[in-house]
Design an enzyme around this catalytic site. Structure first.
Site, mmCIF file in Angstrom:
data_model
loop_
_atom_site.group_PDB
_atom_site.id
_atom_site.type_symbol
_atom_site.label_atom_id
_atom_site.label_comp_id
_atom_site.label_asym_id
_atom_site.label_seq_id
_atom_site.Cartn_x
_atom_site.Cartn_y
_atom_site.Cartn_z
ATOM 1 C CG HIS A 1 -1.908 -0.933 1.051
ATOM 2 N ND1 HIS A 1 -3.048 -0.749 1.799
ATOM 3 C CD2 HIS A 1 -2.155 -1.978 0.342
ATOM 4 C CE1 HIS A 1 -4.128 -1.801 1.564
ATOM 5 N NE2 HIS A 1 -3.483 -2.242 0.673
ATOM 6 C CD GLU B 1 -1.616 4.778 3.335
ATOM 7 O OE1 GLU B 1 -1.344 3.765 2.620
ATOM 8 O OE2 GLU B 1 -2.663 5.414 3.693
ATOM 9 C CB CYS C 1 -6.486 0.098 5.008
ATOM 10 S SG CYS C 1 -4.931 -0.776 4.948
ATOM 11 C CB CYS D 1 -1.672 1.998 5.932
ATOM 12 S SG CYS D 1 -1.252 1.115 4.572
#
Lengths: 153, 153
Positions: free
Chosen positions: A50, A52, A80, A83
Site C-alpha cells: 500500500h 503508506e 487502512c 497502514c
C-alpha cells in the site's frame, strides 16, 4: 507550489496510469517531501504494498532509522488498518488524510470491512483465527528479555 | 516432525540470535511450508518488517499472486493490527497464533496499545490524525472506476 494534500491527490491519480491502485502517500520532514509511495499491490504482486507502507519503507531507508520521528505523513485516503498499524509502529508526529474509508469502500476497497473485522471476536471473523495454546508460547519473549543488548522498537 | 506451532516458536527464538525481534511466521499450503518470516525491524531499519509481513511478501512472490488463497498462516504471536490488516488483504484460509497480544505487551511491545488506539476517535489518539477536506478527495477513485482494465484486489 501546491499544498501537500493537492500533491498527494495528484500522485494517487498518476498511480492509476502506472497500473497501481488509486492511492498515494507523502512523508514530509522540515517542510520537504523525503519519500513518496503509491499503491503497488497488483503491479508487484504484494498485498502489503500500500502507498503508506511503500512510503514508510523508503523514508526509513532515507533516514537510516526505523522511526519517523518529527515527520508528517500525508495520505490520499484514510489509512487502512494495516497502514494505520504501520504508522503507529513508525511513530510520525502527525497523519493527514484526504479521502475517507467510506470513499474507498464506495470504490470497491475493503478498508471499511477490515476495520469492522478487527472489532469482532475471533470466532465471528470472515477469516478464522485460532489460538493454539502451547506451554512454550512465551519462550521467545523470555529469551528476548534475557538479551542484554536488545534494541527495543 | 514438529507441529507447525512448535516450528514457528522455535523460529521466533532463533530470530533473536540473528538480531531480529522475537517473532516468526510460516505460510503453509497443501501441508508444506512455502514461506517463513522473522521480525527484521531493527536489522533492516524497517518498521513494517514484522514476521507476518515478511512471510506474506515471500509467499506471494513464490506463488506469483497477491492472494494467499488456500493457505494457512502460523504466527508465533497474535498478529498486531498492521499484520492482521495485511492478512485480511492477503486472504489466507485460516490464521493460527501461539502467544497473545498480552504476552507481547508484557515483553514491551506495543501490539495491545495499537489495538486500543484504533478504537479511539481520531482526536483522542496518541498520534494526531487530521482529515483534510478537499473538493478533489474522490478524484482518484472516480478515475479508478473509469479504468476498464483495472485489476481489483
Amino acid at each position: 507550489m501546491d499544498s501537500f494534500a493537492a500533491q498527494v491527490v495528484r500522485l494517487a491519480i498518476e498511480s492509476i496510469a502506472k497500473d497501481g491502485g488509486p492511492f498515494a502517500a507523502l512523508i514530509v520532514k522540515d517542510g520537504a517531501v523525503i519519500a513518496t509511495g503509491t499503491n503497488e499491490v497488483t503491479r508487484n504482486t504484494d498485498p502489503t504494498a500500500h502507498a503508506e507502507i511503500v512510503a514508510i519503507r523508503k523514508a526509513c531507508r532515507a533516514l537510516g532509522s526505523f522511526q519517523l520521528s518529527g515527520c508528517d505523513v500525508y495520505s490520499s485516503c484514510e489509512p487502512c488498518p494495516m497502514c494505520l498499524g504501520a504508522l503507529f509502529w513508525a511513530r510520525p508526529a502527525r497523519i493527514f488524510f484526504v479521502a475517507t474509508r467510506d470513499d474507498a469502500a464506495a470504490a470497491g476497497f475493503d478498508d471499511s470491512l477490515i476495520y469492522h473485522q478487527i472489532e469482532l471476536p475471533y470466532a465471528q471473523r470472515s477469516i478464522p483465527m485460532i489460538h493454539i495454546r502451547d506451554p512454550h508460547a512465551s519462550l521467545p519473549f523470555e529469551e528476548w528479555l534475557r538479551k542484554p543488548d536488545r534494541i527495543e522498537y
